[in-house]
Write a protein that holds these residues in place. Structure first.
Motif, PDB file in Angstrom:
ATOM      1  N   ASP A  91       0.831  -1.203   0.000  1.00 58.98           N
ATOM      2  CA  ASP A  91       0.000   0.000   0.000  1.00 58.98           C
ATOM      3  C   ASP A  91       0.869   1.259   0.000  1.00 58.98           C
ATOM      4  OD1 ASP A  91      -2.349  -1.405  -0.088  1.00 58.98           O
ATOM      5  OD2 ASP A  91      -2.716  -1.288   2.074  1.00 58.98           O
ATOM      6  N   ARG A 144       1.238   4.221  -3.094  1.00 60.26           N
ATOM      7  CA  ARG A 144       1.006   5.655  -2.908  1.00 60.26           C
ATOM      8  C   ARG A 144       2.190   6.514  -3.332  1.00 60.26           C
ATOM      9  NH1 ARG A 144      -1.139   3.640   1.900  1.00 60.26           N
ATOM     10  NH2 ARG A 144       0.780   4.158   2.989  1.00 60.26           N
ATOM     11  N   LEU A 162       1.818   9.139  -6.122  1.00 60.46           N
ATOM     12  CA  LEU A 162       0.848  10.192  -5.848  1.00 60.46           C
ATOM     13  C   LEU A 162       1.372  11.250  -4.876  1.00 60.46           C
ATOM     14  CD1 LEU A 162      -2.250   7.885  -5.444  1.00 60.46           C
ATOM     15  CD2 LEU A 162      -1.471   9.071  -7.492  1.00 60.46           C
ATOM     16  N   GLU A 163       2.485  10.966  -4.230  1.00 59.62           N
ATOM     17  CA  GLU A 163       3.034  11.918  -3.272  1.00 59.62           C
ATOM     18  C   GLU A 163       3.691  13.086  -3.994  1.00 59.62           C
ATOM     19  OE1 GLU A 163       5.633   9.800  -0.702  1.00 59.62           O
ATOM     20  OE2 GLU A 163       4.020   8.654   0.219  1.00 59.62           O
TER      21      GLU A 163
END
Length: 46
Positions: A31, A35, A38-39
């Motif tokens: 997970d 992410r 997208l950071e």
């Protein structure tokens, strides 16, 4: 005969890797990796 043994060993290695990848213990790490794109990239700059 040897080809059959190698096939069984590779099948077991594949099934073991699949079980490892989909185990519940690995979910938080995957997970976090999901992410990453997208950071905001500017947060990591000095």
């Amino acid at each position: 005969m040897i080809a059959g043994i190698v096939t069984v060993i590779l099948l077991l290695a594949f099934l073991g890797g699949t079980a490892w990848a989909f185990s519940a213990k690995r979910k938080p790490e995957f997970d976090a990796a999901a992410r990453l794109p997208l950071e905001d990239q500017n947060e990591n700059l000095p």
